[in-house]
Structure formats: structure tokens, C-alpha cells
Motif scaffolding. Structure first.
Motif, mmCIF file in Angstrom:
data_model
loop_
_atom_site.group_PDB
_atom_site.id
_atom_site.type_symbol
_atom_site.label_atom_id
_atom_site.label_comp_id
_atom_site.label_asym_id
_atom_site.label_seq_id
_atom_site.Cartn_x
_atom_site.Cartn_y
_atom_site.Cartn_z
ATOM 1 N N LEU A 108 0.870 -1.151 0.115
ATOM 2 C CA LEU A 108 0.052 0.151 0.146
ATOM 3 C C LEU A 108 0.958 1.121 0.112
ATOM 4 O O LEU A 108 0.122 2.289 -0.279
ATOM 5 N N LYS A 109 1.993 1.288 0.359
ATOM 6 C CA LYS A 109 2.906 2.296 0.166
ATOM 7 C C LYS A 109 2.926 2.939 -1.143
ATOM 8 O O LYS A 109 2.973 1.921 -2.150
ATOM 9 N N PRO A 110 3.172 4.311 -1.366
ATOM 10 C CA PRO A 110 3.182 4.699 -2.589
ATOM 11 C C PRO A 110 4.752 4.439 -3.231
ATOM 12 O O PRO A 110 5.716 4.605 -2.463
ATOM 13 N N LYS A 111 4.557 4.104 -4.392
ATOM 14 C CA LYS A 111 6.035 4.108 -4.922
ATOM 15 C C LYS A 111 6.803 5.171 -5.305
ATOM 16 O O LYS A 111 6.063 6.301 -5.731
ATOM 17 N N LYS A 112 7.949 5.319 -5.116
ATOM 18 C CA LYS A 112 8.770 6.246 -5.430
ATOM 19 C C LYS A 112 8.963 6.542 -6.813
ATOM 20 O O LYS A 112 9.379 5.791 -7.446
ATOM 21 N N LYS A 113 8.640 7.900 -7.131
ATOM 22 C CA LYS A 113 8.896 8.051 -8.869
ATOM 23 C C LYS A 113 10.158 9.146 -8.733
ATOM 24 O O LYS A 113 10.117 10.130 -8.427
ATOM 25 N N GLY A 114 11.001 8.466 -9.463
ATOM 26 C CA GLY A 114 12.238 9.188 -9.948
ATOM 27 C C GLY A 114 12.699 8.852 -11.030
ATOM 28 O O GLY A 114 13.224 7.571 -11.560
ATOM 29 N N ASN A 115 12.763 9.508 -12.076
ATOM 30 C CA ASN A 115 13.176 9.452 -13.347
ATOM 31 C C ASN A 115 14.412 10.439 -13.571
ATOM 32 O O ASN A 115 14.475 11.663 -13.794
#
Length: 136
Positions: A108-115
Motif C-alpha cells: 500500500l506504500k506509494p511507489k517512489k517516482k524518480g526518473n
């Protein structure tokens, strides 16, 4: 007086021996106990954090487990005592419950978005124009 205290403590020590609880007529599997203890943990967490969710969804935590698993309170209590009387096995069951809670929490934890190749706009040099700059 000292003799009375000694006798009472001795009686208490003998009564707290390593005897297992009697085996229930309807013995639940370990997997069923894990599921039940998991659900109880979730219900307790919801009840302590946002009890209005239970009210809104017409969930009575006192009867939810009995209805879901088609149990009565005596059967659940007997099974709980049966498994808890073997501390080593009960710790394994509780460990499985904890692992399941952690696993569900992680899902349920939000995924880290890093591009790292993401382009951002940087203001130009006094011209009011913008130019793209690669983030590194």
C-alpha cells in the motif's frame, strides 16, 4: 504466615506447568488461525484509528470474525488456548501474522517516482525564454 505464602506460591507454580490446553473438538488449521489473527489485528487497528469506518460499513468487530469463519466464541477461544499453550509454535503463528501485515503494508506504500532523465524547464538568461536542462 510464611508457610501459607510458600504453599500458595507452590500451588501456583504447579498449576502453571507445561500442560497443553485440551484439544478443541473443532481444531482449526494453523493457516486458519493465521487468517483469523490477521483479521483481528486489522479490526483492532481500524477500530483504534478510524472507528467510524466500521460504523459506516456496518461492521461489528465483535461478531465479524465469528460470521466470516463460521465460528462461535467458544470454538475460537478453545483454539486460541490450544495454539497458545505451545509457545514456540504460537510465536511462529504470530510471526506469520506480523509478516503478512508488513507485506500488505508495503503493497500500500506509494511507489517512489524518480526518473533521472526527466527534463525540467529552467529560465533563460534574461530573455524570458526557457531552456531544457537535464537533471543528473
Amino acid at each position: 504466615m510464611k508457610k501459607l505464602v510458600f504453599i500458595l506460591l507452590s500451588a501456583l507454580a504447579v498449576s502453571c506447568g507445561n500442560e497443553n490446553a485440551p484439544k478443541p473438538e473443532r481444531l482449526l488449521s494453523e493457516d486458519e488461525m493465521v487468517d483469523i489473527l490477521y483479521d483481528i489485528s486489522l479490526l483492532q487497528a481500524v477500530k483504534s484509528y478510524k472507528s467510524q469506518i466500521l460504523d459506516t460499513n456496518s461492521v461489528d468487530p465483535r461478531t465479524y470474525i465469528y460470521k466470516k469463519y463460521k465460528l462461535d466464541s467458544i470454538t475460537l477461544s478453545q483454539n486460541h488456548n490450544w495454539y497458545a499453550s505451545d509457545l514456540e509454535n504460537y510465536e511462529k503463528i504470530q510471526g506469520r501474522v506480523s509478516n503478512r501485515i508488513r507485506s500488505e503494508h508495503d503493497k500500500l506504500k506509494p511507489k517512489k517516482k524518480g526518473n533521472p532523465d526527466k527534463l525540467i524547464a529552467k529560465p533563460g538568461l534574461g530573455t524570458g525564454q526557457q531552456r531544457e536542462h537535464k537533471i543528473e
